[in-house]
Design a protein around this motif. Structure first.
Motif, mmCIF file in Angstrom:
data_model
loop_
_atom_site.group_PDB
_atom_site.id
_atom_site.type_symbol
_atom_site.label_atom_id
_atom_site.label_comp_id
_atom_site.label_asym_id
_atom_site.label_seq_id
_atom_site.Cartn_x
_atom_site.Cartn_y
_atom_site.Cartn_z
ATOM 1 N N PRO A 139 -12.131 -2.372 26.242
ATOM 2 C CA PRO A 139 -13.440 -3.011 26.378
ATOM 3 C C PRO A 139 -14.603 -2.020 26.297
ATOM 4 C CG PRO A 139 -11.904 -3.946 27.956
ATOM 5 C CD PRO A 139 -11.206 -2.771 27.326
ATOM 6 N N THR A 140 -14.423 -0.834 26.857
ATOM 7 C CA THR A 140 -15.483 0.178 26.796
ATOM 8 C C THR A 140 -15.762 0.589 25.357
ATOM 9 O OG1 THR A 140 -14.928 1.026 28.999
ATOM 10 C CG2 THR A 140 -16.168 2.492 27.536
ATOM 11 N N SER A 212 -14.964 -17.150 27.080
ATOM 12 C CA SER A 212 -16.272 -16.901 26.471
ATOM 13 C C SER A 212 -17.013 -15.773 27.181
ATOM 14 C CB SER A 212 -17.114 -18.184 26.473
ATOM 15 O OG SER A 212 -17.307 -18.677 27.778
ATOM 16 N N GLU A 213 -16.857 -15.677 28.497
ATOM 17 C CA GLU A 213 -17.490 -14.566 29.222
ATOM 18 C C GLU A 213 -16.893 -13.236 28.790
ATOM 19 O OE1 GLU A 213 -18.462 -13.127 33.814
ATOM 20 O OE2 GLU A 213 -17.835 -15.190 33.416
ATOM 21 N N GLU A 214 -15.588 -13.205 28.615
ATOM 22 C CA GLU A 214 -14.948 -11.976 28.155
ATOM 23 C C GLU A 214 -15.328 -11.676 26.704
ATOM 24 O OE1 GLU A 214 -10.902 -11.361 30.650
ATOM 25 O OE2 GLU A 214 -10.866 -13.104 29.312
ATOM 26 N N TYR A 215 -15.440 -12.705 25.882
ATOM 27 C CA TYR A 215 -15.871 -12.495 24.499
ATOM 28 C C TYR A 215 -17.245 -11.832 24.453
ATOM 29 C CZ TYR A 215 -12.303 -15.061 21.777
ATOM 30 O OH TYR A 215 -11.161 -15.454 21.138
ATOM 31 N N ARG A 216 -18.196 -12.378 25.199
ATOM 32 C CA ARG A 216 -19.551 -11.813 25.152
ATOM 33 C C ARG A 216 -19.559 -10.385 25.684
ATOM 34 N NH1 ARG A 216 -23.916 -15.035 23.465
ATOM 35 N NH2 ARG A 216 -24.767 -12.946 23.153
ATOM 36 N N PRO A 470 -21.536 -0.742 28.517
ATOM 37 C CA PRO A 470 -20.079 -0.529 28.489
ATOM 38 C C PRO A 470 -19.437 -0.584 29.871
ATOM 39 C CG PRO A 470 -21.171 1.014 27.027
ATOM 40 C CD PRO A 470 -22.259 0.327 27.804
ATOM 41 N N ALA A 471 -20.145 -0.126 30.882
ATOM 42 C CA ALA A 471 -19.582 -0.167 32.233
ATOM 43 C C ALA A 471 -19.398 -1.608 32.699
ATOM 44 C CB ALA A 471 -20.487 0.604 33.198
ATOM 45 N N GLU A 472 -20.361 -2.476 32.382
ATOM 46 C CA GLU A 472 -20.241 -3.891 32.758
ATOM 47 C C GLU A 472 -19.153 -4.585 31.947
ATOM 48 O OE1 GLU A 472 -21.659 -5.649 35.240
ATOM 49 O OE2 GLU A 472 -22.327 -3.656 35.882
ATOM 50 N N LYS A 479 -10.928 -8.796 34.433
ATOM 51 C CA LYS A 479 -11.088 -8.534 35.861
ATOM 52 C C LYS A 479 -10.066 -9.341 36.665
ATOM 53 C CE LYS A 479 -14.974 -11.710 36.778
ATOM 54 N NZ LYS A 479 -16.406 -11.746 37.188
ATOM 55 N N PRO A 480 -9.728 -8.907 37.866
ATOM 56 C CA PRO A 480 -8.631 -9.512 38.620
ATOM 57 C C PRO A 480 -8.706 -11.028 38.745
ATOM 58 C CG PRO A 480 -9.302 -7.471 39.672
ATOM 59 C CD PRO A 480 -10.268 -7.702 38.556
ATOM 60 N N ALA A 481 -9.886 -11.566 39.015
ATOM 61 C CA ALA A 481 -9.986 -13.020 39.189
ATOM 62 C C ALA A 481 -9.616 -13.755 37.907
ATOM 63 C CB ALA A 481 -11.395 -13.398 39.629
#
Length: 752
Positions: A139-140, A212-216, A470-472, A479-481
């Motif tokens: 992701p980074t 979609s949140e992960e895509y963005r 990149p950090a976000e 993320k775990p959830a």
């Protein structure tokens, strides 16, 4: 049309707006490699310090001067509607810039933050802005690459951002152990067919919110999904990407998927968290002749012997085009590869994107779709061979030049060309239009597509801020959830078809288990080449040991677990058959043992095409072998060795299977749609209870497969197991027995 020009002066590197007396309402700071502007009652803006873009201040608000003309153009004014902005920018673009918008890149990997030379070329020289990414290093890295790409295109022409897209990327890695705290990678879910097996549109919606949140967070603003085709032929190799064979279930799942991807919760409509959904494939793709997929020249036709094409529209017109959220309908559509054989009243038989009847009359006029239409990948290139997905897929227009194919697609009403990085054929198609209809008409047609393409970028906020922290991104993706919810969905997708009268499952005690190895023969791959012959452990034994004591022989064991895959007989075409003087067509087999197609229909497609020197496409009387027939042998041998001790069979599949060879030896039978093996062990051990239902029928034998009609759902004789249970649509077991809840009642009321 432009808004009133706003002048500015630069003092000591600091921009001072002439309207500053009204009070500046924005501040900026550097984040990673870009500048982030935050403003009260206005959108956040992101820009690269190296791009040459400066900020304009109007009424105290900040705006990006994307074309660096020291004026606030309408397309730069975020206070205007997305439609107004798209129209203004489209009117300013050159022919080459519009042609670039019409391109959609070939598949691009992201191994590092740096752009490749190929990527720089098609972004700069060909003005391309729609980029399809595949694997990313992390992701980074994805965020850094996104920022470098956006900075690169921001300094060009009108500062048009890139619109990055992806095919589905959330499927679970079967052998990866679930760990909610692992993070770093994207959350893992069942396949589309597995999500359909939950019969729960709300769960599908939740998947869409997370995905979609992960895509963005990866920079992806367009999803090349969902695949809402009604999978009415059980042999079809792309069955697994669908929501199954039932039109109502597929319709509900399509609506939930598109609503969740496209809706930004804060706006209850389009916004910076939205992801454009490119729903596919308009329409009738699930009725492939003989099950052969039109990725191959051998499978270029979809056929409708049941006269049931209209039912294949429902998941589009009643699902993806009738959303409950504020975005109203899916923003983009990808048409079918196939020729819908003898469906066009004009008599023309061409691939979907070339058909004016299918695109203009059916999609634009009848379904009232005004969004982007993008061809499937590679349809304008020349086809190379019959038995491979490599090369182009210009079905029905093989005799046309590449530029003529582009021209015909534009005439049909399509906006964008999938898998084409090169501007040349599009510009040539423009000239063909201008020669036939005049320069004004050609310009109007190109601007029409430009407005649609730009609208999908304005609505999701790319012109304001296409940059990522990149950090976000690293915190958001996987993320775990999200990992937890994905894993719970995997559990809900596992179907228990059989749990013998003694109810051998769940096995809660720490017993001794035998796990036989699987044999993988060397077989041809989808993209060419031959796989390596090998014998492997089907499940990570270290994982199994967390539940049970693993032993090395059936004699030592209390029970056995056999994990196998669906029968694999190839792709319905054989060059060896051609060498023997045949037509090349061979049957698909949904059973493990050798299959003789004695009941197959004699199929003949009249006319053929220049690439085929025959018209008879029948395979009646031919035999096909299944590459993994040893899976069934392994199950049978294991049961013989285990005697009265239970054998648990897990079938990993993405389409219907003839189950006789593996059901009879099985004391319990589970269906997995590409879930992590840990989820299967949680079911077997009773940590979770099975609740999923069949999103398709399981056929009794290959005879019923041959007799069913490619375009009709629910038309097979279903398999009856040794306990007397019928493996029909919406069948499944839990610990108590056959499930008969509200889901079953809702989705079977119009079927049975």
């Amino acid at each position: 049309m432009k808004t009133k020009a706003i002048s500015f002066v630069a003092l000591g590197g600091m921009l001072v707006g002439l309207t500053a007396c009204n009070g500046q309402k924005w501040t900026e700071q550097q984040v990673d490699s870009f500048m982030l502007v935050t403003q009260k009652d206005g959108p956040s803006l992101g820009y690269s310090p190296q791009s040459g873009i400066r900020l304009l201040t109007v009424d105290g608000y900040a705006f990006k001067d994307l074309n660096r003309n020291d004026s606030l153009d309408a397309y730069e004014d975020w206070r205007l509607t997305a439609q107004e902005r798209a129209a203004d920018l489209a009117s300013q673009l050159s022919l080459e810039e519009i042609a670039g918008l019409m391109l959609y890149s070939s598949h691009q990997s992201v191994p590092s933050p740096e752009l490749s030379d190929e990527q720089k070329k098609f972004l700069n020289d060909d003005h391309l802005r729609a980029v399809l990414i595949t694997n990313v290093e992390s992701p980074t890295v994805a965020a850094q690459w996104n920022n470098n790409m956006q900075a690169f295109v921001e300094k060009l022409e009108h500062g048009i951002p890139a619109n990055t897209s992806s095919d589905p990327r959330h499927e679970a890695k079967a052998t990866t152990e679930y760990n909610a705290g692992a993070g770093g990678q994207i959350s893992q879910w069942p396949t589309s067919l597995g999500l359909a097996a939950t019969f729960d549109p709300q769960l599908m919606y939740r998947f869409g919110e997370i995905a979609s949140e992960e895509y963005r967070a990866l920079g992806i603003a367009t999803a090349l999904s969902p695949q809402v085709d009604i999978a009415t032929d059980p042999r079809w190799t792309r069955f697994s990407g669908t929501f199954g064979e039932d039109p109502q279930l597929a319709t509900d799942m399509a609506r939930a998927y598109c609503d969740a991807f496209q809706t930004t919760p804060e706006t209850k409509g389009w916004g910076t968290k939205s992801v454009n959904a490119m729903v596919k494939h308009w329409y009738g793709y699930g009725a492939q002749e003989g099950g052969r997929d039109s990725h191959f020249a051998s499978g270029k036709y979809a056929v409708y012997p049941g006269n049931n094409l209209a039912a294949h529209k429902r998941s589009f017109t009643e699902g993806a085009f009738r959303l409950e959220g504020g975005t109203e309908m899916a923003s983009a559509v990808m048409p079918i590869y196939s020729i819908l054989w003898h469906q066009d009243p004009s008599g023309e038989n061409v691939g979907g994107s070339y058909s004016k009847w299918l695109i203009q009359e059916q999609l634009r006029d009848s379904a009232h779709f005004e969004g982007v239409i993008c061809t499937d990948w590679g349809i304008t290139k020349d086809m190379k061979v019959l038995d491979s997905p490599r090369g182009g897929k210009p079905w029905g227009v093989e005799a046309l030049t590449e530029a003529e194919r582009h021209y015909k697609i534009l005439q049909a009403g399509v906006d964008q060309f999938g898998g084409n990085n090169e501007i040349g054929p599009v510009v040539e198609a423009y000239r063909m239009w201008a020669k036939e209809y005049g320069e004004t008409s050609a310009r109007q047609r190109f601007e029409q597509s430009a407005r649609r393409l730009l609208l999908n970028m304005f609505r999701v906020g790319l012109f304001e801020n296409p940059y990522l922290d990149p950090a976000e991104s690293a915190k958001t993706v996987g993320k775990p959830a999200f990992m937890q919810e994905g894993y719970e969905a995997q559990l809900k997708s596992v179907i228990m078809l059989k749990n013998s009268k003694n109810k051998v499952l769940p096995i809660k005690d720490r017993k001794k288990v035998y796990v036989p190895k699987r044999y993988f023969p060397a077989i041809p791959g989808l993209w060419g080449g031959i796989s390596e012959e090998k014998t492997v452990e089907p499940i990570d034994l270290a994982l199994v040991k967390k539940y049970y004591d693993v032993v090395g022989s059936p004699e030592e064991a209390d029970f056995a677990i056999c994990l196998i895959e669906e029968p694999n007989s190839g792709f319905g075409y054989s060059t060896e058959d051609v060498k023997r003087g045949g037509n090349g067509y061979v049957p698909y087999s949904l059973q493990y043992r050798n299959y003789l197609a004695s009941e197959a229909r004699s199929v003949s497609i009249a006319g053929g095409d220049p690439m085929e020197k025959f018209t008879n496409r029948s395979y009646k009387g031919k035999i096909v072998e299944t590459y993994n027939r040893d899976d069934a042998t392994m199950v049978q041998h294991t049961k013989e060795a285990m005697g009265d001790k239970p054998v648990i069979v897990i079938l990993e599949t993405g389409r219907p299977v003839v189950l006789r060879e593996i059901e009879r030896p099985a004391d319990a039978l589970l269906i997995s749609f590409s879930v992590q093996h840990q989820a299967l062990l949680d079911i077997i051990s009773g940590k979770a209870e099975p609740s999923a239902l069949l999103p398709m029928q399981m056929p009794s034998d290959m005879e019923t497969v041959e007799k069913q009609q490619e375009d009709v759902p629910h038309d097979m004789d279903c398999y009856v197991d040794s306990d007397g249970h019928v493996y029909d649509f919406a069948y499944g077991l839990n610990w108590q027995g056959i499930i008969n809840d509200d889901r079953v009642k809702k989705y079977t009321q119009s079927v049975r």
